[in-house]
Write a protein that holds these residues in place. Sequence first.
Motif, PDB file in Angstrom:
ATOM      1  N   GLU A 207     -14.655  -2.943  -1.472  1.00  0.00           N
ATOM      2  CA  GLU A 207     -14.435  -1.998  -2.567  1.00  0.00           C
ATOM      3  C   GLU A 207     -14.276  -0.586  -2.033  1.00  0.00           C
ATOM      4  O   GLU A 207     -14.910  -0.218  -1.037  1.00  0.00           O
ATOM      5  CB  GLU A 207     -15.611  -2.058  -3.559  1.00  0.00           C
ATOM      6  CG  GLU A 207     -15.633  -3.378  -4.315  1.00  0.00           C
ATOM      7  CD  GLU A 207     -16.944  -3.622  -5.065  1.00  0.00           C
ATOM      8  OE1 GLU A 207     -16.994  -4.556  -5.866  1.00  0.00           O
ATOM      9  OE2 GLU A 207     -17.926  -2.876  -4.824  1.00  0.00           O
TER      10      GLU A 207
ATOM     11  N   LYS B  62      -0.245  -3.646  -1.007  1.00  0.00           N
ATOM     12  CA  LYS B  62      -0.185  -4.637  -2.087  1.00  0.00           C
ATOM     13  C   LYS B  62      -0.409  -6.011  -1.488  1.00  0.00           C
ATOM     14  O   LYS B  62      -0.143  -6.218  -0.298  1.00  0.00           O
ATOM     15  CB  LYS B  62       1.184  -4.636  -2.754  1.00  0.00           C
ATOM     16  CG  LYS B  62       1.490  -3.406  -3.558  1.00  0.00           C
ATOM     17  CD  LYS B  62       2.876  -3.544  -4.175  1.00  0.00           C
ATOM     18  CE  LYS B  62       3.368  -2.192  -4.658  1.00  0.00           C
ATOM     19  NZ  LYS B  62       4.804  -2.231  -4.953  1.00  0.00           N
TER      20      LYS B  62
ATOM     21  N   HIS C 284      -4.641 -10.982  -2.020  1.00  0.00           N
ATOM     22  CA  HIS C 284      -6.089 -10.907  -1.846  1.00  0.00           C
ATOM     23  C   HIS C 284      -6.576  -9.479  -2.090  1.00  0.00           C
ATOM     24  O   HIS C 284      -6.159  -8.559  -1.384  1.00  0.00           O
ATOM     25  CB  HIS C 284      -6.445 -11.337  -0.417  1.00  0.00           C
ATOM     26  CG  HIS C 284      -7.878 -11.717  -0.246  1.00  0.00           C
ATOM     27  ND1 HIS C 284      -8.917 -10.951  -0.746  1.00  0.00           N
ATOM     28  CD2 HIS C 284      -8.458 -12.775   0.359  1.00  0.00           C
ATOM     29  CE1 HIS C 284     -10.066 -11.529  -0.442  1.00  0.00           C
ATOM     30  NE2 HIS C 284      -9.814 -12.647   0.232  1.00  0.00           N
ATOM     31  N   PRO C 285      -7.460  -9.303  -3.064  1.00  0.00           N
ATOM     32  CA  PRO C 285      -7.938  -7.942  -3.357  1.00  0.00           C
ATOM     33  C   PRO C 285      -8.560  -7.259  -2.137  1.00  0.00           C
ATOM     34  O   PRO C 285      -8.412  -6.048  -1.980  1.00  0.00           O
ATOM     35  CB  PRO C 285      -9.000  -8.168  -4.446  1.00  0.00           C
ATOM     36  CG  PRO C 285      -8.631  -9.462  -5.074  1.00  0.00           C
ATOM     37  CD  PRO C 285      -8.012 -10.302  -3.992  1.00  0.00           C
ATOM     38  N   ASP C 286      -9.233  -8.009  -1.261  1.00  0.00           N
ATOM     39  CA  ASP C 286      -9.817  -7.386  -0.064  1.00  0.00           C
ATOM     40  C   ASP C 286      -8.746  -6.696   0.772  1.00  0.00           C
ATOM     41  O   ASP C 286      -9.006  -5.665   1.395  1.00  0.00           O
ATOM     42  CB  ASP C 286     -10.518  -8.438   0.819  1.00  0.00           C
ATOM     43  CG  ASP C 286     -11.926  -8.770   0.320  1.00  0.00           C
ATOM     44  OD1 ASP C 286     -12.367  -8.166  -0.682  1.00  0.00           O
ATOM     45  OD2 ASP C 286     -12.563  -9.649   0.940  1.00  0.00           O
TER      46      ASP C 286
ATOM     47  N   TYR D 211      -5.658  -5.347  -0.204  1.00  0.00           N
ATOM     48  CA  TYR D 211      -5.147  -4.059  -0.708  1.00  0.00           C
ATOM     49  C   TYR D 211      -6.267  -3.037  -0.870  1.00  0.00           C
ATOM     50  O   TYR D 211      -6.051  -1.847  -0.711  1.00  0.00           O
ATOM     51  CB  TYR D 211      -4.285  -4.206  -1.967  1.00  0.00           C
ATOM     52  CG  TYR D 211      -4.879  -4.889  -3.168  1.00  0.00           C
ATOM     53  CD1 TYR D 211      -5.789  -4.262  -3.993  1.00  0.00           C
ATOM     54  CD2 TYR D 211      -4.460  -6.171  -3.530  1.00  0.00           C
ATOM     55  CE1 TYR D 211      -6.300  -4.886  -5.118  1.00  0.00           C
ATOM     56  CE2 TYR D 211      -4.955  -6.816  -4.640  1.00  0.00           C
ATOM     57  CZ  TYR D 211      -5.891  -6.165  -5.433  1.00  0.00           C
ATOM     58  OH  TYR D 211      -6.384  -6.800  -6.550  1.00  0.00           O
ATOM     59  N   ASN D 212      -7.480  -3.502  -1.140  1.00  0.00           N
ATOM     60  CA  ASN D 212      -8.592  -2.546  -1.202  1.00  0.00           C
ATOM     61  C   ASN D 212      -8.884  -1.959   0.182  1.00  0.00           C
ATOM     62  O   ASN D 212      -9.204  -0.780   0.308  1.00  0.00           O
ATOM     63  CB  ASN D 212      -9.853  -3.214  -1.757  1.00  0.00           C
ATOM     64  CG  ASN D 212      -9.756  -3.435  -3.255  1.00  0.00           C
ATOM     65  OD1 ASN D 212      -9.012  -2.758  -3.950  1.00  0.00           O
ATOM     66  ND2 ASN D 212     -10.502  -4.415  -3.759  1.00  0.00           N
TER      67      ASN D 212
END
Length: 267
Positions: free
Chosen positions: A85, A112, A115-117, A119-120
């Motif tokens: 995050e 982009k 997997h959110p990890d 791009y975060n």
Amino acid sequence: MAQSPNDSIAVLAIAAHRDDVEQTCGGTLLKMAERGYRTAILDLTRGEMGTRGTAADRTREATEAARILRVSWRGALDIPDGRVENTWENRLMVAAVIRTLRPRVLILPYEKGRHPDHYNASKLSYEACFLAGLSKLEVPPAEEHLDIAPLDSANSKFEIQKLKISTAHRPFKIIYASLYYDVRPTFVVDITDQFDRRFEALMAYRSQYEDQQAGRGLFPARAEIRQRVETMARFYGLLAGVTYAEPFVQHEVGLVEDITALPVKSI
Ligand SMILES: [Zn+2]
């Protein structure tokens, strides 16, 4: 151009997970090391959520992969796996590493992705660079959050036993490793000579990739992985008329001195 001064790192790659760098830009890191530049990898997490193996397995494997890629320094922060995050605390930790290693070039994950990890990690690290450059900002040391790989090869003299946060620093250049996302790269790096060793670095993650029972069905066998990895590298290589390449995006325009020296055939 220019190695960073003295003990610092020329190229730092930051990624969310151990084995991301091996898939997206490991060939480029190896190529730079072969040219005499010091390179480094910062993994933001330690892989404790993986279906196979433990975080300790992953530490050992990441160290072996780092040796194959001839990186001078590799560390993993303790950001929870699956929960990367963009918080103030996380930005400060990454800023501490950037100030310590002082890279000239920073490779980040593309901004982009699925997997959110990933791009975060991209956004968090970009903003950490910004913080790292604010001279009035006090950045606390990150060493208690770091698991540093015990690299002892001739190429890894650069060790940071005790991380000291020196003065403000921002990388000169930030580029994005875009392999995980379907975007046209701004440029590719020819890794034809590095491809096999990059694949070996990926295969160092035995707990992930070796043919085995746990997670069968979820994880493809080694031969299939080789085929996938090769297909991607071949695709990006074809775009530039070489055998294997890794794709990158840069947000700035390219600056050219001599247009007769431009690579990659048009017609
Ligand atoms: Zn990943």
